[in-house]
Design a protein around this motif. Structure first.
Motif, short mmCIF file in Angstrom:
data_model
loop_
_atom_site.label_atom_id
_atom_site.label_comp_id
_atom_site.label_asym_id
_atom_site.label_seq_id
_atom_site.Cartn_x
_atom_site.Cartn_y
_atom_site.Cartn_z
N HIS A 556 -4.88 -14.22 -82.37
CA HIS A 556 -6.25 -13.74 -82.56
C HIS A 556 -6.70 -14.13 -83.98
CE1 HIS A 556 -5.82 -11.42 -78.88
NE2 HIS A 556 -4.67 -10.94 -79.36
N PRO A 557 -7.07 -15.38 -84.20
CA PRO A 557 -7.39 -15.84 -85.56
C PRO A 557 -8.61 -15.13 -86.16
CG PRO A 557 -7.97 -17.52 -83.94
CD PRO A 557 -7.20 -16.48 -83.20
N VAL A 558 -9.68 -14.89 -85.37
CA VAL A 558 -10.88 -14.25 -85.90
C VAL A 558 -10.58 -12.81 -86.29
CG1 VAL A 558 -13.26 -13.56 -85.39
CG2 VAL A 558 -12.40 -15.77 -84.57
N LEU A 559 -9.88 -12.09 -85.41
CA LEU A 559 -9.54 -10.70 -85.72
C LEU A 559 -8.59 -10.64 -86.92
CD1 LEU A 559 -9.04 -9.14 -82.16
CD2 LEU A 559 -10.97 -8.86 -83.74
N MET A 560 -7.73 -11.65 -87.02
CA MET A 560 -6.84 -11.69 -88.18
C MET A 560 -7.67 -11.84 -89.47
SD MET A 560 -4.16 -14.69 -89.19
CE MET A 560 -3.73 -14.92 -90.91
N TRP A 561 -8.66 -12.72 -89.43
CA TRP A 561 -9.52 -12.92 -90.60
C TRP A 561 -10.30 -11.65 -90.94
CZ3 TRP A 561 -15.13 -14.29 -90.47
CH2 TRP A 561 -15.63 -14.52 -91.76
N VAL A 562 -10.78 -10.97 -89.88
CA VAL A 562 -11.50 -9.71 -90.10
C VAL A 562 -10.59 -8.67 -90.73
CG1 VAL A 562 -12.67 -7.79 -88.94
CG2 VAL A 562 -13.15 -10.15 -88.24
N LEU A 563 -9.34 -8.60 -90.26
CA LEU A 563 -8.40 -7.64 -90.84
C LEU A 563 -8.10 -8.00 -92.29
CD1 LEU A 563 -6.62 -5.16 -90.48
CD2 LEU A 563 -4.80 -6.66 -89.62
N MET A 564 -7.98 -9.29 -92.57
CA MET A 564 -7.77 -9.70 -93.96
C MET A 564 -8.94 -9.28 -94.84
SD MET A 564 -4.87 -11.41 -94.59
CE MET A 564 -5.19 -12.61 -95.88
N LEU A 565 -10.17 -9.42 -94.32
CA LEU A 565 -11.34 -8.98 -95.08
C LEU A 565 -11.33 -7.47 -95.28
CD1 LEU A 565 -14.16 -11.21 -93.49
CD2 LEU A 565 -13.01 -11.51 -95.70
N ALA A 566 -10.93 -6.73 -94.23
CA ALA A 566 -10.87 -5.28 -94.36
C ALA A 566 -9.81 -4.87 -95.37
CB ALA A 566 -10.58 -4.66 -92.99
N ALA A 567 -8.67 -5.60 -95.37
CA ALA A 567 -7.63 -5.30 -96.34
C ALA A 567 -8.11 -5.62 -97.75
CB ALA A 567 -6.38 -6.11 -96.01
N ALA A 568 -8.85 -6.74 -97.90
CA ALA A 568 -9.40 -7.08 -99.21
C ALA A 568 -10.38 -6.01 -99.68
CB ALA A 568 -10.09 -8.44 -99.14
N MET A 569 -11.15 -5.49 -98.73
CA MET A 569 -12.09 -4.43 -99.05
C MET A 569 -11.36 -3.19 -99.56
SD MET A 569 -14.73 -2.53 -96.42
CE MET A 569 -13.37 -1.89 -95.45
N ALA A 570 -10.34 -2.75 -98.83
CA ALA A 570 -9.63 -1.52 -99.20
C ALA A 570 -8.84 -1.72 -100.49
CB ALA A 570 -8.69 -1.11 -98.06
N PHE A 571 -8.12 -2.87 -100.60
CA PHE A 571 -7.30 -3.10 -101.79
C PHE A 571 -8.18 -3.19 -103.04
CE2 PHE A 571 -3.75 -5.45 -99.26
CZ PHE A 571 -3.45 -4.26 -98.62
N SER A 572 -9.30 -3.91 -102.92
CA SER A 572 -10.17 -4.06 -104.09
C SER A 572 -10.77 -2.73 -104.50
CB SER A 572 -11.28 -5.07 -103.78
OG SER A 572 -12.09 -4.63 -102.71
N ALA A 573 -11.11 -1.89 -103.51
CA ALA A 573 -11.69 -0.58 -103.84
C ALA A 573 -10.65 0.29 -104.54
CB ALA A 573 -12.20 0.09 -102.58
N ILE A 574 -9.39 0.29 -104.01
CA ILE A 574 -8.35 1.13 -104.61
C ILE A 574 -8.01 0.63 -106.02
CG2 ILE A 574 -5.91 1.77 -104.44
CD1 ILE A 574 -6.24 1.81 -101.42
N ILE A 575 -7.79 -0.70 -106.15
CA ILE A 575 -7.40 -1.24 -107.47
C ILE A 575 -8.53 -1.04 -108.47
CG2 ILE A 575 -6.81 -3.36 -108.69
CD1 ILE A 575 -5.38 -4.29 -106.15
N GLN A 576 -9.77 -1.34 -108.08
CA GLN A 576 -10.90 -1.17 -108.99
C GLN A 576 -11.08 0.28 -109.35
OE1 GLN A 576 -14.06 0.23 -108.01
NE2 GLN A 576 -15.21 -0.27 -109.90
N GLY A 577 -10.89 1.19 -108.36
CA GLY A 577 -11.07 2.61 -108.64
C GLY A 577 -10.01 3.15 -109.58
N ILE A 578 -8.73 2.73 -109.38
CA ILE A 578 -7.65 3.23 -110.24
C ILE A 578 -7.83 2.74 -111.66
CG2 ILE A 578 -5.17 3.07 -110.68
CD1 ILE A 578 -4.74 3.05 -107.67
N VAL A 579 -8.12 1.44 -111.81
CA VAL A 579 -8.28 0.90 -113.16
C VAL A 579 -9.52 1.48 -113.83
CG1 VAL A 579 -8.63 -1.22 -114.49
CG2 VAL A 579 -7.04 -1.21 -112.55
#
Length: 681
Positions: A556-579
């Motif tokens: 499922h390449p499209v869903l994989m890409w969507v999940l990668m974007l969702a992970a980027a969204m969550a990781f960036s929010a957590i890292i930006q929020g902590i720093v």
């Protein structure tokens, strides 16, 4: 001031010159450096094992099997390894050279097939000398630690292949033995039936023997009784023979003088005859002279006669009964006649003549008796000798009959024992007949239960026995390669590291925004959006390179890409929020969270194998959920769990934005630490 204006202002600042643009480009490529390059390097390491030099030592000398064939398993294993080309095998002449090569690093490891390899493989054919065949492996963790694990898998595979081949051969022989046992048991069943028939005949013969021994027993008892009677008769005969011998001995003694006495009797009778003749002459003479003899003369004459007969009796010439008869006859014929003595005398003369004749006859009989007495004496002697022999023989007969009686008693006892034994034989043969029949039936049943496979069945069964458990792998979702197996973990890890690197060049919150009167949440969202933008580019670029460049080919390449974007969204929010909230120490916190997620996300080993405290970390931090979701999308597993993962990432995003909003609210109030922080990285 809107959120988008805040984000655009920060992005414009970061791309205002060549160096900032290069910096953003480099930060965008960070996930590729970690994720794509690492996966590229480890995409298919097992397919490159043939580039590893490995020593192969074959010392096996082969062996002869029980069926006379030749087994050369060592060279066969070596040929299969060389043909498979799993490693770059280098054939080495000796174990010492191979060990030295492993020690120096010339060879990654050494596989040695010893001299007795084939002999030990063939040893199960002999129950008293079975040995395991050994494959000797020499490794050196200084060359590579994981190589030992790979070699273990290789030797396990070789062991399984050889064991399967040998097991098939052994099982085939075993099944052939079953067929032989089956045929032999059928022969044994036929023999048991023959044995049963023979034992039945034995039983019949034993019954007849029992009847015969019963008759023998009664006959032997009768014989013993008859022998005892015969012994009594022999004892009586012995006693009578002794008496007969004694009597005949006495008779022999008595008849020893019989010839002489008979001659004397003959002589005496002759004298009597002569005397009677003379007497008769005298009587005849006197008869004429004594016509008128009186009674006195006759009596005188009679006295003389009586005296003469008495002398004869005394001399043995006449027996007393004869003398008595003679005197009686004399008295009967010499009674004085009253008419005159002469007539009487003449009558007496006739009588005397008769007496003379009788005496002559007695003399003749005595003479004959004297002639016959020697033969009589000899016969008596012979009879006495025969009686002695009879007495001796009767004694021997009595002794023999005593022995015969004792033998007859023993014969009777033996016949009784024989009869008892025949009875036991009869009973035992009956039981043996029943047992032989049962044996024949049970052997026949056993022969039916012993397998008798044909060649096709033996080959099929031998394969099953040699390898009884086959694993049917039904892979609901399968990674195509070693790199594909590691991709979910390293893609997620690379995304976290790439976003973590953004905080080294991008500001979580701009000072200009803090100086404005915009709400805290807008400032927080405006500070996060630049991180999200770059993170989305990182995720998209990483996905594109891995899918197209490395050939990941997710289901499922499209869903994989969507999940990668969702992970980027969550990781960036957590890292930006902590720093944003913690400042420079927040970067250390992000690094610590990275380490915790490395060991708890289950990227390599299942997270359940980690210590219990890390289970809590796995449940709390987001990377484990992203790894699990990526596996489902890349390998094509059930998608039911993707929605909860996506919702969870949204939750982590909200959490990160909340921390960022708190940080904005906190940093709107400046302090000395704000103007001059204690530490800045």
């Amino acid at each position: 001031m809107t959120v988008l204006r805040l984000a655009r202002s920060e992005l414009k600042r970061m791309t205002g010159g060549l160096l900032p643009k290069l910096t953003i480009l480099a930060l965008t490529l960070v996930p590729l450096l970690y994720g794509a390059v690492y996966l590229y390097a480890n995409w298919d390491p097992y397919g490159k094992l043939n580039q590893i030099d490995a020593a192969l030592v074959v010392e096996d000398t082969g062996a002869a099997t029980s069926d006379g064939s030749r087994l050369d398993a060592g060279h066969k294993v070596a040929d299969s390894l060389l043909e498979a080309h799993n490693f770059n095998w280098q054939q080495v002449s000796s174990s010492a050279d191979a060990d030295e090569g492993v020690s120096s690093g010339k060879y990654a490891f050494a596989l040695k097939i010893p001299r007795d390899f084939s002999a030990n493989l063939a040893s199960p054919g002999s129950f008293d000398a079975a040995n395991q065949a050994m494959l000797n492996v020499t490794t050196n963790d200084a060359n590579n630690y994981l190589l030992s694990t790979i070699v273990d898998k290789l030797t396990t595979a070789v062991h399984g292949t050889v064991a399967k081949e040998v097991g098939e051969e052994t099982a085939n022989k075993l099944l052939t033995g079953f067929g032989t046992i089956h045929s032999q048991m059928l022969k044994a069943s036929d023999g048991a039936h023959s044995l049963a028939d023979g034992v039945s005949s034995l039983h019949s013969g034993a019954a007849s023997l029992h009847e015969g021994t019963g008759s023998l027993r009664s006959g032997a008892a009768e014989l013993a009784a008859g022998q005892h009677k015969l012994l009594d008769g022999a004892n009586a005969l012995n006693s009578g023979a002794g008496q007969l011998s004694s009597g005949l001995g006495q008779l022999k003694d008595k008849t020893a003088t019989l010839p002489q006495d008979s001659r004397q009797l003959a002589d005496g009778a002759a004298q009597v005859a002569a005397g009677n003749a003379a007497l008769n002459a005298k009587v005849q003479g006197l008869a004429g002279q004594m016509a008128a003899a009186d009674q006195a003369a006759a009596q005188a004459q009679r006295a003389k006669v009586a005296e003469s007969t008495a002398r004869m009796v005394a001399s043995g010439l006449m027996l007393q009964p004869q003398a008595d008869a003679l005197m009686a006859d004399y008295d009967a014929h010499n009674t004085p006649a009253p008419s005159g003595a002469a007539a009487a005398l003449k009558g007496a003369a006739g009588q005397i003549q008769q007496l003379a004749d009788g005496s002559a006859a007695v003399s003749a009989g005595a003479a004959k008796l004297a002639g016959a007495t020697p033969a009589l004496t000899g016969a008596v002697g012979k009879a006495s000798a025969g009686a002695d022999q009879l007495a001796s023989g009767s004694a021997a007969l009595a002794s023999g009959e005593q022995n015969a009686a004792a033998g007859a008693d023993k014969l009777s006892e033996g016949a009784a024992q024989l009869d008892d034994g025949a009875a036991q034989l009869d009973s035992g043969s009956a039981q043996a007949a029943d047992g032989a029949g049962t044996l024949a039936g049970e052997i026949a049943k056993g022969a039916g239960q012993v397998p008798n496979p044909d060649d096709s069945q033996k080959n099929s069964l031998a394969k099953v026995i040699a390898d009884p458990v086959a694993v049917s792998n039904v892979s609901q979702a399968k990674a195509g390669s070693y790199g594909a197996g590691l991709a979910p973990f390293f893609l997620t890890l690379a995304l976290w590291i790439g976003i973590f690197m953004l905080v080294q060049a991008m500001r979580p919150i701009t000072q200009r925004a803090l100086a404005s009167n915009a709400p805290s949440w807008k400032i927080a969202a405006g500070g996060w959006l630049p991180f999200l933008t770059v993170a989305a580019v990182q995720a998209s670029l990483l996905t594109l390179v891995v899918d197209v460049g490395l050939g990941l080919n997710p289901v499922h390449p499209v869903l994989m890409w969507v999940l990668m974007l969702a992970a980027a969204m969550a990781f960036s929010a957590i890292i930006q929020g902590i720093v944003a909230l913690l400042g420079t120490p927040g970067k250390l916190v992000v690094l610590i969270l990275l380490v915790l997620q490395l060991v708890s996300s289950g990227g390599t080993f299942p997270w359940q194998t980690t210590p219990e405290p890390l289970h809590v970390v796995h449940q709390v931090l987001p990377m484990g959920y992203v790894v699990g979701g990526m596996r489902h999308l890349i390998y094509g597993a059930d998608l039911a769990g993707i929605v909860p993962v996506m919702l969870g990432l949204v939750g982590y995003t909200v959490l990160g934005l909340a921390m960022s909003a708190v940080a904005v609210h906190k940093h709107k109030f400046w302090t000395l630490k704000t103007l001059k922080p204690e530490i800045a990285v």
